[in-house]
Design a protein around this motif. Structure first.
Motif, PDB file in Angstrom:
ATOM      1  N   LEU A  53      65.405 -29.985   6.897  1.00 12.10           N
ATOM      2  CA  LEU A  53      64.248 -29.102   6.828  1.00 12.10           C
ATOM      3  C   LEU A  53      63.311 -29.526   5.702  1.00 12.10           C
ATOM      4  O   LEU A  53      62.088 -29.552   5.876  1.00 12.10           O
ATOM      5  CB  LEU A  53      64.692 -27.659   6.621  1.00 12.10           C
ATOM      6  N   GLN A  54      63.871 -29.879   4.549  1.00 12.97           N
ATOM      7  CA  GLN A  54      63.053 -30.353   3.440  1.00 12.97           C
ATOM      8  C   GLN A  54      62.304 -31.621   3.828  1.00 12.97           C
ATOM      9  O   GLN A  54      61.140 -31.817   3.460  1.00 12.97           O
ATOM     10  CB  GLN A  54      63.931 -30.637   2.220  1.00 12.97           C
ATOM     11  N   PHE A  55      62.981 -32.494   4.578  1.00 13.40           N
ATOM     12  CA  PHE A  55      62.375 -33.768   4.956  1.00 13.40           C
ATOM     13  C   PHE A  55      61.270 -33.589   5.985  1.00 13.40           C
ATOM     14  O   PHE A  55      60.194 -34.187   5.874  1.00 13.40           O
ATOM     15  CB  PHE A  55      63.456 -34.701   5.517  1.00 13.40           C
ATOM     16  N   MET A  56      61.530 -32.756   7.012  1.00 15.92           N
ATOM     17  CA  MET A  56      60.601 -32.713   8.145  1.00 15.92           C
ATOM     18  C   MET A  56      59.460 -31.717   7.961  1.00 15.92           C
ATOM     19  O   MET A  56      58.452 -31.805   8.664  1.00 15.92           O
ATOM     20  CB  MET A  56      61.348 -32.408   9.440  1.00 15.92           C
ATOM     21  N   ALA A  57      59.576 -30.759   7.042  1.00 16.42           N
ATOM     22  CA  ALA A  57      58.510 -29.758   6.879  1.00 16.42           C
ATOM     23  C   ALA A  57      57.153 -30.400   6.596  1.00 16.42           C
ATOM     24  O   ALA A  57      56.147 -30.007   7.210  1.00 16.42           O
ATOM     25  CB  ALA A  57      58.892 -28.764   5.780  1.00 16.42           C
ATOM     26  N   ALA A 182      57.257 -38.661  10.672  1.00 17.93           N
ATOM     27  CA  ALA A 182      57.368 -37.224  10.437  1.00 17.93           C
ATOM     28  C   ALA A 182      58.776 -36.718  10.713  1.00 17.93           C
ATOM     29  O   ALA A 182      59.248 -35.779  10.067  1.00 17.93           O
ATOM     30  CB  ALA A 182      56.371 -36.471  11.319  1.00 17.93           C
ATOM     31  N   LEU A 183      59.471 -37.347  11.665  1.00 14.64           N
ATOM     32  CA  LEU A 183      60.780 -36.862  12.097  1.00 14.64           C
ATOM     33  C   LEU A 183      61.934 -37.742  11.646  1.00 14.64           C
ATOM     34  O   LEU A 183      63.097 -37.354  11.803  1.00 14.64           O
ATOM     35  CB  LEU A 183      60.812 -36.745  13.632  1.00 14.64           C
ATOM     36  N   TYR A 184      61.648 -38.919  11.108  1.00 14.07           N
ATOM     37  CA  TYR A 184      62.727 -39.839  10.724  1.00 14.07           C
ATOM     38  C   TYR A 184      62.304 -40.640   9.500  1.00 14.07           C
ATOM     39  O   TYR A 184      61.115 -40.870   9.289  1.00 14.07           O
ATOM     40  CB  TYR A 184      63.061 -40.789  11.888  1.00 14.07           C
ATOM     41  N   GLY A 205      49.555 -40.517   5.343  1.00 11.05           N
ATOM     42  CA  GLY A 205      49.269 -39.135   4.998  1.00 11.05           C
ATOM     43  C   GLY A 205      50.539 -38.321   4.827  1.00 11.05           C
ATOM     44  O   GLY A 205      50.707 -37.602   3.825  1.00 11.05           O
ATOM     45  N   ILE A 206      51.457 -38.430   5.791  1.00  8.69           N
ATOM     46  CA  ILE A 206      52.704 -37.670   5.712  1.00  8.69           C
ATOM     47  C   ILE A 206      53.567 -38.175   4.560  1.00  8.69           C
ATOM     48  O   ILE A 206      54.209 -37.383   3.854  1.00  8.69           O
ATOM     49  CB  ILE A 206      53.449 -37.744   7.055  1.00  8.69           C
ATOM     50  N   ASP A 207      53.572 -39.481   4.332  1.00  9.73           N
ATOM     51  CA  ASP A 207      54.336 -40.020   3.210  1.00  9.73           C
ATOM     52  C   ASP A 207      53.799 -39.487   1.886  1.00  9.73           C
ATOM     53  O   ASP A 207      54.578 -39.156   0.980  1.00  9.73           O
ATOM     54  CB  ASP A 207      54.264 -41.552   3.230  1.00  9.73           C
ATOM     55  N   GLY A 208      52.485 -39.378   1.770  1.00  8.52           N
ATOM     56  CA  GLY A 208      51.893 -38.844   0.548  1.00  8.52           C
ATOM     57  C   GLY A 208      52.202 -37.375   0.349  1.00  8.52           C
ATOM     58  O   GLY A 208      52.533 -36.934  -0.756  1.00  8.52           O
ATOM     59  N   VAL A 209      52.099 -36.585   1.428  1.00  5.70           N
ATOM     60  CA  VAL A 209      52.413 -35.154   1.340  1.00  5.70           C
ATOM     61  C   VAL A 209      53.886 -34.965   0.996  1.00  5.70           C
ATOM     62  O   VAL A 209      54.248 -34.130   0.158  1.00  5.70           O
ATOM     63  CB  VAL A 209      52.070 -34.441   2.662  1.00  5.70           C
ATOM     64  N   ARG A 210      54.739 -35.746   1.634  1.00  3.96           N
ATOM     65  CA  ARG A 210      56.175 -35.651   1.341  1.00  3.96           C
ATOM     66  C   ARG A 210      56.464 -36.061  -0.102  1.00  3.96           C
ATOM     67  O   ARG A 210      57.293 -35.449  -0.783  1.00  3.96           O
ATOM     68  CB  ARG A 210      56.944 -36.538   2.328  1.00  3.96           C
ATOM     69  N   GLY A 211      55.766 -37.076  -0.583  1.00  2.00           N
ATOM     70  CA  GLY A 211      55.978 -37.522  -1.954  1.00  2.00           C
ATOM     71  C   GLY A 211      55.581 -36.476  -2.978  1.00  2.00           C
ATOM     72  O   GLY A 211      56.265 -36.283  -3.989  1.00  2.00           O
ATOM     73  N   THR A 212      54.465 -35.791  -2.719  1.00  2.00           N
ATOM     74  CA  THR A 212      54.018 -34.773  -3.673  1.00  2.00           C
ATOM     75  C   THR A 212      54.853 -33.504  -3.585  1.00  2.00           C
ATOM     76  O   THR A 212      55.115 -32.858  -4.607  1.00  2.00           O
ATOM     77  CB  THR A 212      52.540 -34.416  -3.433  1.00  2.00           C
TER      78      THR A 212
END
Length: 248
Positions: A53-57, A182-184, A205-212
């Motif tokens: 959940l933390q990863f995919m949100a 986004a899913l893996y 974009g998703i990598d940046g959002v996940r990183g922050t």
């Protein structure tokens, strides 16, 4: 600049009035959070990757922003069909201002929708690393929204029928999302898939959002922002050029 504000305001007001659409658009993110977030959580933990959940949100938030931004292209087709676009184009203002107004309006709506989904992820159990990470993440989300709203404007300017936009959704938007990581995780992918993920702008974009938000990044936040800015410039230029040739 006045026409930019007027068009931006029109898109935002139209979104705020469509309460049924706002509620309906939460269905898909909720499904992914419930079915995948909880269904694959045990598998993800057994693989040593922690909470799924933390990863995919962040990926679900990115999906919402992508879809909402791209659907702003449909709004342009409706405006063309009902004559509003023609009235706007005959105004004595540069067309690039009209294009920017519609792009900013679509991006703002996408960010607002992303904020709603972010609240839903919090209710589902997602927890960012810190409160201060959230505003930084939403700066990246706003950049994602602007990039793909500009792309939607460029595509919407070149289409004349709704059927054409359905093809865009099937053959462009869905691959953009599924290839974005986004899913893996992006580590250890097959060579072909690794290349495809790297040419997908949503990946950064998703990598940046996940990183922050959770402190896990594959490329580095600085690189993510740089790629998004570069792609955004290209999409805005393409949208402005396509909009300058638009005939209604």
């Amino acid at each position: 600049m006045g026409v930019i504000y007027v068009l931006w305001q029109r898109e935002v007001k139209k979104y705020l009035r469509s309460r049924a659409q706002i509620i309906a658009s939460l269905g898909q993110p909720l499904m992914y959070l419930a079915v995948l977030g909880f269904g694959l959580g045990a598998v993800f933990r057994r693989a040593g990757e922690g909470s799924y959940l933390q990863f995919m949100a962040p990926g679900v938030i990115g999906m919402t922003v992508l879809f909402t931004a791209m659907f702003s292209g449909i709004a342009m087709l409706w405006d063309r069909q009902f004559g509003f676009l023609k009235e706007t184009l005959v105004a004595p203002v540069p067309r690039v201002q009209i294009m920017l107004g519609k792009t900013l309006g679509g991006a703002t709506v996408a960010v607002m929708q992303g904020l709603l989904v972010f609240v839903v992820t919090l209710l589902a159990g997602f927890r960012p690393t810190s409160v201060m990470a959230v505003p930084v993440a939403f700066l990246l989300i706003a950049l994602i929204a602007f990039v793909f709203s500009a792309l939607a404007t460029a595509i919407g300017s070149s289409l004349k029928e709704m059927a054409g936009f359905q093809m865009v959704m099937n053959f462009l938007v869905m691959p953009l999302w599924f290839l974005s990581g986004a899913l893996y995780p992006l580590q250890g992918l097959p060579a072909v898939l690794a290349v495809l993920t790297r040419i997908d702008p949503l990946t950064y974009g998703i990598d940046g959002v996940r990183g922050t938000m959770i402190g896990t990044t594959h490329f580095g936040i600085g690189w993510d922002v740089g790629v998004l800015v570069a792609v955004g410039i290209v999409f805005v230029a393409a949208g402005a050029w396509q909009f300058s040739k638009l005939e209604v």
